[in-house]
Design a protein around this motif. Structure first.
Motif, PDB file in Angstrom:
ATOM      1  N   GLN A 148     103.684  20.701  49.663  1.00  0.00           N
ATOM      2  CA  GLN A 148     104.600  19.853  50.662  1.00  0.00           C
ATOM      3  C   GLN A 148     105.744  19.616  49.562  1.00  0.00           C
ATOM      4  O   GLN A 148     105.978  19.716  48.610  1.00  0.00           O
ATOM      5  CB  GLN A 148     103.869  18.616  51.332  1.00  0.00           C
ATOM      6  CG  GLN A 148     102.730  19.174  52.151  1.00  0.00           C
ATOM      7  CD  GLN A 148     103.002  20.235  53.209  1.00  0.00           C
ATOM      8  OE1 GLN A 148     103.901  19.938  53.997  1.00  0.00           O
ATOM      9  NE2 GLN A 148     102.055  21.155  53.553  1.00  0.00           N
ATOM     10  N   ARG A 149     106.731  18.878  50.514  1.00  0.00           N
ATOM     11  CA  ARG A 149     107.831  18.519  49.659  1.00  0.00           C
ATOM     12  C   ARG A 149     107.509  17.261  48.638  1.00  0.00           C
ATOM     13  O   ARG A 149     108.039  17.383  47.473  1.00  0.00           O
ATOM     14  CB  ARG A 149     108.833  17.559  50.639  1.00  0.00           C
ATOM     15  CG  ARG A 149     110.009  17.021  50.079  1.00  0.00           C
ATOM     16  CD  ARG A 149     111.191  16.413  51.170  1.00  0.00           C
ATOM     17  NE  ARG A 149     112.162  16.093  50.529  1.00  0.00           N
ATOM     18  CZ  ARG A 149     113.126  15.384  51.149  1.00  0.00           C
ATOM     19  NH1 ARG A 149     112.990  15.306  52.636  1.00  0.00           N
ATOM     20  NH2 ARG A 149     114.315  15.151  50.680  1.00  0.00           N
ATOM     21  N   ALA A 150     106.332  16.636  48.921  1.00  0.00           N
ATOM     22  CA  ALA A 150     105.960  15.603  47.569  1.00  0.00           C
ATOM     23  C   ALA A 150     105.227  16.059  46.695  1.00  0.00           C
ATOM     24  O   ALA A 150     105.132  15.353  45.619  1.00  0.00           O
ATOM     25  CB  ALA A 150     105.117  14.402  48.556  1.00  0.00           C
ATOM     26  N   ASP A 151     105.208  17.429  46.564  1.00  0.00           N
ATOM     27  CA  ASP A 151     104.311  18.147  45.797  1.00  0.00           C
ATOM     28  C   ASP A 151     105.305  18.678  44.654  1.00  0.00           C
ATOM     29  O   ASP A 151     104.796  19.323  43.661  1.00  0.00           O
ATOM     30  CB  ASP A 151     103.557  19.466  46.231  1.00  0.00           C
ATOM     31  CG  ASP A 151     102.144  18.875  47.090  1.00  0.00           C
ATOM     32  OD1 ASP A 151     101.569  18.109  46.479  1.00  0.00           O
ATOM     33  OD2 ASP A 151     102.028  19.495  47.973  1.00  0.00           O
ATOM     34  N   THR A 152     106.514  18.426  44.692  1.00  0.00           N
ATOM     35  CA  THR A 152     107.504  18.758  43.881  1.00  0.00           C
ATOM     36  C   THR A 152     108.160  17.484  43.214  1.00  0.00           C
ATOM     37  O   THR A 152     108.432  16.639  43.927  1.00  0.00           O
ATOM     38  CB  THR A 152     108.647  19.569  44.361  1.00  0.00           C
ATOM     39  OG1 THR A 152     108.235  20.808  44.737  1.00  0.00           O
ATOM     40  CG2 THR A 152     109.807  19.833  43.344  1.00  0.00           C
ATOM     41  N   MET A 153     107.912  17.254  41.966  1.00  0.00           N
ATOM     42  CA  MET A 153     108.569  15.876  41.114  1.00  0.00           C
ATOM     43  C   MET A 153     109.841  15.647  41.334  1.00  0.00           C
ATOM     44  O   MET A 153     110.469  16.589  40.810  1.00  0.00           O
ATOM     45  CB  MET A 153     107.507  16.032  39.801  1.00  0.00           C
ATOM     46  CG  MET A 153     107.849  14.790  38.994  1.00  0.00           C
ATOM     47  SD  MET A 153     107.080  14.734  37.486  1.00  0.00           S
ATOM     48  CE  MET A 153     107.859  13.267  36.925  1.00  0.00           C
ATOM     49  N   ASP A 154     110.001  14.377  41.478  1.00  0.00           N
ATOM     50  CA  ASP A 154     111.489  14.224  41.559  1.00  0.00           C
ATOM     51  C   ASP A 154     111.964  13.708  40.151  1.00  0.00           C
ATOM     52  O   ASP A 154     112.068  12.298  40.088  1.00  0.00           O
ATOM     53  CB  ASP A 154     111.934  13.246  42.575  1.00  0.00           C
ATOM     54  CG  ASP A 154     113.202  12.828  42.992  1.00  0.00           C
ATOM     55  OD1 ASP A 154     114.130  13.473  42.082  1.00  0.00           O
ATOM     56  OD2 ASP A 154     113.684  11.954  43.731  1.00  0.00           O
ATOM     57  N   ILE A 155     112.147  14.555  39.163  1.00  0.00           N
ATOM     58  CA  ILE A 155     112.657  14.280  38.106  1.00  0.00           C
ATOM     59  C   ILE A 155     114.056  13.513  37.850  1.00  0.00           C
ATOM     60  O   ILE A 155     114.255  12.864  36.876  1.00  0.00           O
ATOM     61  CB  ILE A 155     112.520  15.354  36.904  1.00  0.00           C
ATOM     62  CG1 ILE A 155     113.607  16.539  37.209  1.00  0.00           C
ATOM     63  CG2 ILE A 155     111.114  16.012  37.012  1.00  0.00           C
ATOM     64  CD1 ILE A 155     113.735  17.630  36.187  1.00  0.00           C
ATOM     65  N   SER A 156     114.822  13.902  38.869  1.00  0.00           N
ATOM     66  CA  SER A 156     116.093  13.213  38.804  1.00  0.00           C
ATOM     67  C   SER A 156     116.055  11.862  38.949  1.00  0.00           C
ATOM     68  O   SER A 156     116.992  10.844  38.626  1.00  0.00           O
ATOM     69  CB  SER A 156     117.143  13.790  39.615  1.00  0.00           C
ATOM     70  OG  SER A 156     116.678  13.617  41.176  1.00  0.00           O
ATOM     71  N   ARG A 157     114.823  11.141  39.455  1.00  0.00           N
ATOM     72  CA  ARG A 157     114.753   9.912  39.788  1.00  0.00           C
ATOM     73  C   ARG A 157     113.665   9.158  38.655  1.00  0.00           C
ATOM     74  O   ARG A 157     114.129   8.051  38.514  1.00  0.00           O
ATOM     75  CB  ARG A 157     114.045   9.671  41.430  1.00  0.00           C
ATOM     76  CG  ARG A 157     113.942   8.270  41.695  1.00  0.00           C
ATOM     77  CD  ARG A 157     113.386   8.058  43.212  1.00  0.00           C
ATOM     78  NE  ARG A 157     112.203   8.769  43.322  1.00  0.00           N
ATOM     79  CZ  ARG A 157     110.836   7.948  43.058  1.00  0.00           C
ATOM     80  NH1 ARG A 157     110.848   6.706  42.561  1.00  0.00           N
ATOM     81  NH2 ARG A 157     109.635   8.846  43.246  1.00  0.00           N
ATOM     82  N   VAL A 158     112.738   9.791  38.288  1.00  0.00           N
ATOM     83  CA  VAL A 158     111.954   9.061  37.504  1.00  0.00           C
ATOM     84  C   VAL A 158     111.865   9.640  36.255  1.00  0.00           C
ATOM     85  O   VAL A 158     111.253   9.276  35.185  1.00  0.00           O
ATOM     86  CB  VAL A 158     110.247   9.386  38.188  1.00  0.00           C
ATOM     87  CG1 VAL A 158     110.380   8.786  39.563  1.00  0.00           C
ATOM     88  CG2 VAL A 158     109.911  10.735  38.236  1.00  0.00           C
ATOM     89  N   GLY A 159     112.608  10.784  35.721  1.00  0.00           N
ATOM     90  CA  GLY A 159     112.586  11.357  34.675  1.00  0.00           C
ATOM     91  C   GLY A 159     111.345  12.321  34.229  1.00  0.00           C
ATOM     92  O   GLY A 159     110.671  12.763  35.112  1.00  0.00           O
ATOM     93  N   VAL A 160     111.205  12.565  33.054  1.00  0.00           N
ATOM     94  CA  VAL A 160     110.162  13.575  32.634  1.00  0.00           C
ATOM     95  C   VAL A 160     109.372  13.081  31.478  1.00  0.00           C
ATOM     96  O   VAL A 160     108.639  13.641  30.747  1.00  0.00           O
ATOM     97  CB  VAL A 160     110.739  14.700  32.182  1.00  0.00           C
ATOM     98  CG1 VAL A 160     111.498  15.604  33.131  1.00  0.00           C
ATOM     99  CG2 VAL A 160     111.714  14.570  30.951  1.00  0.00           C
ATOM    100  N   SER A 161     109.138  11.805  31.447  1.00  0.00           N
ATOM    101  CA  SER A 161     108.265  11.292  30.483  1.00  0.00           C
ATOM    102  C   SER A 161     106.817  11.589  30.767  1.00  0.00           C
ATOM    103  O   SER A 161     106.359  11.712  32.057  1.00  0.00           O
ATOM    104  CB  SER A 161     108.431   9.659  30.333  1.00  0.00           C
ATOM    105  OG  SER A 161     108.130   9.086  31.462  1.00  0.00           O
ATOM    106  N   ALA A 162     105.850  11.512  29.930  1.00  0.00           N
ATOM    107  CA  ALA A 162     104.491  11.779  30.149  1.00  0.00           C
ATOM    108  C   ALA A 162     103.780  10.815  31.005  1.00  0.00           C
ATOM    109  O   ALA A 162     102.982  11.402  32.049  1.00  0.00           O
ATOM    110  CB  ALA A 162     103.522  11.849  28.749  1.00  0.00           C
ATOM    111  N   GLU A 163     104.357   9.509  30.911  1.00  0.00           N
ATOM    112  CA  GLU A 163     103.733   8.666  31.867  1.00  0.00           C
ATOM    113  C   GLU A 163     103.933   8.766  33.295  1.00  0.00           C
ATOM    114  O   GLU A 163     103.346   8.553  34.326  1.00  0.00           O
ATOM    115  CB  GLU A 163     104.065   7.172  31.393  1.00  0.00           C
ATOM    116  CG  GLU A 163     103.731   6.646  29.910  1.00  0.00           C
ATOM    117  CD  GLU A 163     104.261   7.207  28.788  1.00  0.00           C
ATOM    118  OE1 GLU A 163     103.630   7.260  27.757  1.00  0.00           O
ATOM    119  OE2 GLU A 163     105.238   7.990  28.906  1.00  0.00           O
TER     120      GLU A 163
END
Length: 327
Positions: free
Chosen positions: A142-157
């Protein structure tokens, strides 16, 4: 004669059907698929898939496991500035999961590089990298199954938090020890101690108020710009969008880029210089012409650069109503 001909045609059709069935490669069963993944997972925390493996283990059915896939482009000629950093953070998450969960059959981590599976990018309609996607055991992502890295970044946490939201699998991020900071502190302490020892007969500079003032201002600018947040979270230097545009300012108040902290530091430094000029002008120790120049210059610096800071704050904090000179 007609009956004989029909019999021959029937026999040939049956033979061709059997031959065609033998040439068709049967799909993997659930047991085979899980066993293959488990065997590969023993050697690597992140499985590298080409197009065939992606179709077999990610798109193939049936599945009783979740798959986290990072679509990336690590080749130097691709000039993906954030891909290497995102890959390192992704590796930290997968290693943490492997150390805490062992050879779990509920969740696997995989990676598809553009140069190894360009048709996979076309299949998933991806025109940018990196992209993190979750493929559930049943149904389509679904749409939420793609991580929004533009909003939260790509940190491991942040990756681990997103995985928990999608799979309910808790991952305690364990970063490898970094002794670079400790070594740098020891070297710096040694240099300072050696310098003081060489200047032990002339330590008047330690009473220099200007030097201590500049040191304090630089320390404050470093802290308020977000350098400590960078050290803790490890954000990317900047972000390259889907259309190739480069973002220097993070779009959320919950994240920032490394280059953003440098921009904020420069803007704050300009405001500080402006305030210093206004303060010196107010003392009136210079002649009237110099006082006016200092006052006007200081006023321009404070007004323009504080307006830029306020504009960036408005950009990151949706709904903030106030501005000065710029939108």
């Amino acid at each position: 004669m007609k009956k004989f001909t029909l019999c021959v045609i029937s026999i040939l059709a049956i033979y061709m059907g059997l031959a065609g069935g033998q040439s068709r490669k049967p799909g993997l069963t659930l047991v085979e698929r899980t066993q293959h993944l488990t065997d590969m997972y023993r050697n690597k925390a992140v499985l590298r898939f080409n197009s065939n493996k992606f179709k077999d283990y990610v798109k193939g059915t049936p599945r009783n496991y979740s798959m986290i896939v990072m679509f990336t482009a690590l080749a130097p000629q691709r000039q993906c500035l954030i891909c290497r950093h995102a890959s390192d953070e992704y590796q930290i998450v997968s290693n943490s999961f492997k150390q805490t969960q062992g050879s779990s059959k509920k969740l696997y981590f995989a990676m598809v590089d553009f140069d190894e599976g360009s048709d996979v990018f076309q299949m998933m309609r991806l025109n940018t990298a990196p992209v993190f996607m979750h493929f559930p055991p049943k149904g389509k992502p679904q749409r939420a199954d793609t991580m929004d890295i533009s909003r939260v970044g790509v940190s491991a946490e942040e990756i681990a938090k997103w995985i928990v939201d999608r799979t309910d699998v808790q991952i305690h991020v364990m970063r490898p020890p970094n002794y670079l900071g400790t070594v740098a502190a020891i070297v710096l302490f040694g240099l300072v101690a050696g310098f003081l020892y060489l200047r032990r007969n002339n330590l008047d500079f330690l009473y220099n108020k200007s030097m201590w003032g500049m040191t304090a201002v630089f320390f404050c600018l470093t802290m308020i710009s977000g350098q400590m947040w960078n050290h803790i979270r490890g954000p990317p230097f900047l972000h390259q969008g889907q259309n190739g545009q480069i973002a220097y300012i993070h779009g959320s108040s919950q994240g920032q880029f490394v280059v953003e902290t440098y921009i904020i530091m420069v803007l704050n430094a300009a405001v500080v210089i402006g305030i210093i000029l206004l303060t010196e002008a107010a003392k009136g120790k210079k002649d009237s012409k110099q006082t006016k120049i200092m006052a006007v210059t200081g006023l321009i610096l404070v007004s323009v650069f504080f307006s830029l800071l306020l504009s960036i704050f408005r950009m990151k904090t949706q709904g903030y109503p106030y501005r000065l000179l710029f939108d």
